[in-house]
Design a protein around this motif. Structure first.
Motif, PDB file in Angstrom:
ATOM      1  N   ARG A   1       0.754  -1.333  -0.004  1.00  0.00           N
ATOM      2  CA  ARG A   1       0.083  -0.309   0.083  1.00  0.00           C
ATOM      3  C   ARG A   1       0.569   0.489  -0.222  1.00  0.00           C
ATOM      4  NH1 ARG A   1      -3.109  -2.832   4.040  1.00  0.00           N
ATOM      5  NH2 ARG A   1      -2.477  -1.828   5.598  1.00  0.00           N
ATOM      6  N   SER A   2       1.725   1.481   0.579  1.00  0.00           N
ATOM      7  CA  SER A   2       2.616   2.566   0.690  1.00  0.00           C
ATOM      8  C   SER A   2       3.873   2.702  -0.337  1.00  0.00           C
ATOM      9  CB  SER A   2       3.477   2.604   2.289  1.00  0.00           C
ATOM     10  OG  SER A   2       4.396   1.312   1.799  1.00  0.00           O
ATOM     11  N   LEU A   3       3.998   1.673  -0.953  1.00  0.00           N
ATOM     12  CA  LEU A   3       4.617   1.462  -2.424  1.00  0.00           C
ATOM     13  C   LEU A   3       3.544   1.466  -3.676  1.00  0.00           C
ATOM     14  CD1 LEU A   3       7.339   1.108  -3.981  1.00  0.00           C
ATOM     15  CD2 LEU A   3       5.963  -1.493  -4.502  1.00  0.00           C
ATOM     16  N   ALA A   4       2.534   1.464  -3.823  1.00  0.00           N
ATOM     17  CA  ALA A   4       1.215   1.882  -4.611  1.00  0.00           C
ATOM     18  C   ALA A   4       1.318   3.546  -4.720  1.00  0.00           C
ATOM     19  CB  ALA A   4       0.447   1.165  -4.614  1.00  0.00           C
ATOM     20  N   ALA A   5       1.246   4.082  -3.136  1.00  0.00           N
ATOM     21  CA  ALA A   5       0.784   5.529  -2.712  1.00  0.00           C
ATOM     22  C   ALA A   5       1.929   6.200  -3.289  1.00  0.00           C
ATOM     23  CB  ALA A   5       0.131   5.484  -1.427  1.00  0.00           C
ATOM     24  N   GLY A   6       3.588   5.724  -2.879  1.00  0.00           N
ATOM     25  CA  GLY A   6       4.226   6.344  -3.514  1.00  0.00           C
ATOM     26  C   GLY A   6       4.312   6.764  -4.603  1.00  0.00           C
ATOM     27  N   LEU A   7       3.941   5.806  -5.376  1.00  0.00           N
ATOM     28  CA  LEU A   7       4.512   5.718  -6.586  1.00  0.00           C
ATOM     29  C   LEU A   7       2.876   6.317  -7.351  1.00  0.00           C
ATOM     30  CD1 LEU A   7       5.611   2.307  -8.098  1.00  0.00           C
ATOM     31  CD2 LEU A   7       7.007   4.158  -7.977  1.00  0.00           C
ATOM     32  N   LEU A   8       2.348   6.756  -7.107  1.00  0.00           N
ATOM     33  CA  LEU A   8       0.646   7.892  -7.681  1.00  0.00           C
ATOM     34  C   LEU A   8       1.036   8.856  -7.215  1.00  0.00           C
ATOM     35  CD1 LEU A   8      -1.672   7.554  -8.767  1.00  0.00           C
ATOM     36  CD2 LEU A   8      -2.756   7.099  -7.090  1.00  0.00           C
ATOM     37  N   LEU A   9       1.725   8.883  -6.387  1.00  0.00           N
ATOM     38  CA  LEU A   9       0.972  10.732  -5.749  1.00  0.00           C
ATOM     39  C   LEU A   9       2.838  11.666  -6.417  1.00  0.00           C
ATOM     40  CD1 LEU A   9       0.699  10.282  -1.819  1.00  0.00           C
ATOM     41  CD2 LEU A   9      -0.491  10.840  -3.229  1.00  0.00           C
ATOM     42  N   GLY A  10       4.121  10.002  -6.476  1.00  0.00           N
ATOM     43  CA  GLY A  10       5.084  10.911  -7.163  1.00  0.00           C
ATOM     44  C   GLY A  10       4.696  11.449  -8.240  1.00  0.00           C
ATOM     45  N   ALA A  11       4.641  10.422  -9.512  1.00  0.00           N
ATOM     46  CA  ALA A  11       4.593  10.198 -10.499  1.00  0.00           C
ATOM     47  C   ALA A  11       3.092  11.683 -11.125  1.00  0.00           C
ATOM     48  CB  ALA A  11       3.645   9.269 -11.545  1.00  0.00           C
ATOM     49  N   ALA A  12       2.226  11.828  -9.963  1.00  0.00           N
ATOM     50  CA  ALA A  12       0.735  12.406 -10.705  1.00  0.00           C
ATOM     51  C   ALA A  12       1.217  13.415 -10.084  1.00  0.00           C
ATOM     52  CB  ALA A  12      -0.414  12.247  -9.419  1.00  0.00           C
ATOM     53  N   GLY A  13       2.376  14.527  -8.356  1.00  0.00           N
ATOM     54  CA  GLY A  13       2.225  15.341  -8.743  1.00  0.00           C
ATOM     55  C   GLY A  13       3.395  15.708  -9.608  1.00  0.00           C
ATOM     56  N   ALA A  14       4.670  14.698 -10.217  1.00  0.00           N
ATOM     57  CA  ALA A  14       5.365  15.689 -10.923  1.00  0.00           C
ATOM     58  C   ALA A  14       4.844  16.065 -12.378  1.00  0.00           C
ATOM     59  CB  ALA A  14       6.618  14.566 -11.749  1.00  0.00           C
ATOM     60  N   THR A  15       3.763  15.448 -13.057  1.00  0.00           N
ATOM     61  CA  THR A  15       3.028  15.242 -13.874  1.00  0.00           C
ATOM     62  C   THR A  15       2.160  16.695 -13.701  1.00  0.00           C
ATOM     63  OG1 THR A  15       3.050  13.038 -14.222  1.00  0.00           O
ATOM     64  CG2 THR A  15       0.980  14.618 -15.145  1.00  0.00           C
ATOM     65  N   VAL A  16       1.603  16.609 -12.947  1.00  0.00           N
ATOM     66  CA  VAL A  16       0.715  18.050 -12.586  1.00  0.00           C
ATOM     67  C   VAL A  16       1.763  19.368 -12.430  1.00  0.00           C
ATOM     68  CG1 VAL A  16      -0.394  18.937 -10.118  1.00  0.00           C
ATOM     69  CG2 VAL A  16      -1.299  16.719 -10.963  1.00  0.00           C
ATOM     70  N   VAL A  17       3.099  19.102 -11.862  1.00  0.00           N
ATOM     71  CA  VAL A  17       3.583  20.442 -11.828  1.00  0.00           C
ATOM     72  C   VAL A  17       3.782  20.443 -13.336  1.00  0.00           C
ATOM     73  CG1 VAL A  17       6.189  21.220 -11.211  1.00  0.00           C
ATOM     74  CG2 VAL A  17       4.475  20.538  -9.658  1.00  0.00           C
ATOM     75  N   LEU A  18       4.946  19.812 -14.007  1.00  0.00           N
ATOM     76  CA  LEU A  18       5.091  19.984 -15.135  1.00  0.00           C
ATOM     77  C   LEU A  18       3.945  20.358 -16.302  1.00  0.00           C
ATOM     78  CD1 LEU A  18       6.997  16.327 -15.776  1.00  0.00           C
ATOM     79  CD2 LEU A  18       7.908  18.933 -15.934  1.00  0.00           C
ATOM     80  N   LEU A  19       2.559  19.725 -16.282  1.00  0.00           N
ATOM     81  CA  LEU A  19       2.006  20.967 -17.109  1.00  0.00           C
ATOM     82  C   LEU A  19       1.422  21.894 -16.448  1.00  0.00           C
ATOM     83  CD1 LEU A  19      -0.851  17.255 -17.451  1.00  0.00           C
ATOM     84  CD2 LEU A  19       0.719  18.322 -19.690  1.00  0.00           C
ATOM     85  N   ALA A  20       0.690  22.318 -14.974  1.00  0.00           N
ATOM     86  CA  ALA A  20       0.524  23.068 -15.398  1.00  0.00           C
ATOM     87  C   ALA A  20       1.691  24.527 -14.977  1.00  0.00           C
ATOM     88  CB  ALA A  20       0.408  23.037 -13.186  1.00  0.00           C
ATOM     89  N   SER A  21       3.209  23.930 -15.110  1.00  0.00           N
ATOM     90  CA  SER A  21       3.901  25.468 -15.157  1.00  0.00           C
ATOM     91  C   SER A  21       4.151  25.821 -16.800  1.00  0.00           C
ATOM     92  CB  SER A  21       5.411  24.925 -14.196  1.00  0.00           C
ATOM     93  OG  SER A  21       5.269  24.038 -15.539  1.00  0.00           O
ATOM     94  N   GLY A  22       3.289  24.733 -17.671  1.00  0.00           N
ATOM     95  CA  GLY A  22       3.168  25.766 -19.075  1.00  0.00           C
ATOM     96  C   GLY A  22       1.610  26.302 -19.067  1.00  0.00           C
ATOM     97  N   GLN A  23       1.208  26.881 -18.371  1.00  0.00           N
ATOM     98  CA  GLN A  23      -0.393  27.429 -18.566  1.00  0.00           C
ATOM     99  C   GLN A  23       0.019  28.646 -17.873  1.00  0.00           C
ATOM    100  OE1 GLN A  23      -2.723  25.250 -19.481  1.00  0.00           O
ATOM    101  NE2 GLN A  23      -1.105  23.559 -19.732  1.00  0.00           N
ATOM    102  N   VAL A  24      -0.643  29.452 -18.567  1.00  0.00           N
ATOM    103  CA  VAL A  24      -0.670  31.159 -18.001  1.00  0.00           C
ATOM    104  C   VAL A  24      -1.246  31.412 -16.819  1.00  0.00           C
ATOM    105  CG1 VAL A  24      -1.384  33.172 -18.646  1.00  0.00           C
ATOM    106  CG2 VAL A  24      -1.947  31.449 -20.348  1.00  0.00           C
ATOM    107  N   TRP A  25      -0.196  32.210 -16.036  1.00  0.00           N
ATOM    108  CA  TRP A  25       0.466  32.123 -14.741  1.00  0.00           C
ATOM    109  C   TRP A  25      -1.054  34.114 -14.317  1.00  0.00           C
ATOM    110  CZ3 TRP A  25       3.948  29.829 -11.685  1.00  0.00           C
ATOM    111  CH2 TRP A  25       4.308  28.617 -11.046  1.00  0.00           C
ATOM    112  N   ALA A  26      -0.915  34.403 -15.670  1.00  0.00           N
ATOM    113  CA  ALA A  26      -0.167  36.250 -15.423  1.00  0.00           C
ATOM    114  C   ALA A  26      -0.697  36.871 -16.607  1.00  0.00           C
ATOM    115  CB  ALA A  26       1.014  36.934 -14.481  1.00  0.00           C
ATOM    116  N   GLU A  27      -1.176  37.638 -16.031  1.00  0.00           N
ATOM    117  CA  GLU A  27      -2.310  38.299 -17.399  1.00  0.00           C
ATOM    118  C   GLU A  27      -2.072  39.477 -16.981  1.00  0.00           C
ATOM    119  OE1 GLU A  27      -5.696  35.125 -18.899  1.00  0.00           O
ATOM    120  OE2 GLU A  27      -6.295  36.835 -17.798  1.00  0.00           O
TER     121      GLU A  27
END
Length: 228
Positions: A38-64
């Motif tokens: 359970r801890s292994l699955a949670a660590g993998l899921l959270l780490g991969a999801a977090g990195a994906t969110v950061v990479l995608l969100a950092s390419g969006q518009v932050w300021a206008e």
């Protein structure tokens, strides 16, 4: 009349409370494999999801905003990469650390887990700081208008910096899980290590029989005289 002596019948030993509660009493306790999975699955899921969110969100518009020019106002936008490149870079580091967690063990695994947690923390803090940044739009206004004194009007910020910060927090949690439970996780190279048992020797190769038809054909292919 013959006398018959009573032979005592052996009675089963009374089971203790511990042995009754645990049928495998006396053997070594099995590791908490379910909790490790359970801890292994949670660590993998959270780490991969977090990195994906950061990479995608950092390419969006932050300021206008709008830059004041002689002919009116010029609309400008700045994405996360324009504001700060730290979250995306730390997300890549986190992905590498997430893979490296399974390639090392012992103290090396703890160090990689610390790196994973620090990457998430750094990504979250840098994204949070960039949520109120206006430097990127000021530089864009000066570059677009050619006026270093150009100012930004009606500056607004989107929710993407906070989404990026949330992704960094997911990476941080994955790093903390690796620190807490990583010692129970498997290692990728473990399946390829020898367990100390001797390997069976290969049977020695026997010399080819020159009288076999296939050997005669092979000799002819090599240009040899099989009858010699």
């Amino acid at each position: 009349m013959e006398r018959v002596s009573a032979v005592p019948v052996p009675q089963p030993r009374a089971r203790t409370a511990d042995s009754a509660a645990d049928p495998a009493a006396g053997s070594a306790p099995a590791p908490d494999s379910a909790g490790s999975r359970r801890s292994l699955a949670a660590g993998l899921l959270l780490g991969a999801a977090g990195a994906t969110v950061v990479l995608l969100a950092s390419g969006q518009v932050w300021a206008e905003g709008r830059a004041a020019t002689g002919g009116g106002a010029l609309p400008l936008t700045a994405d996360g990469q324009d504001v700060t490149g730290a979250p995306a870079a730390l997300a890549i580091v986190a992905l590498a650390a997430l893979v490296a967690v399974f390639a090392v063990r012992g103290a090396g695994r703890r160090l990689v887990a610390v790196l994973l947690a620090l990457s998430g923390l750094g990504a979250a803090l840098s994204a949070w700081a960039g949520a109120s940044d206006r430097t990127a739009l000021d530089e864009e206004a000066a570059r677009t208008t050619g006026d270093a004194a150009a100012t930004i009007e009606a500056l607004t910020h989107t929710a993407w910096p906070y989404v990026t910060a949330a992704g960094g927090l997911l990476i941080l949690i994955a790093g903390l899980l690796a620190l807490r439970f990583g010692s129970r996780w498997p290692t990728m190279s473990g399946r390829y290590e020898r367990d100390g048992t001797p390997r069976p020797r290969k049977a020695p190769r026997t010399a080819p029989d020159p009288d076999r038809p296939e050997e005669l054909w092979k000799a002819l292919d090599r240009g040899e005289d099989p009858t010699g």
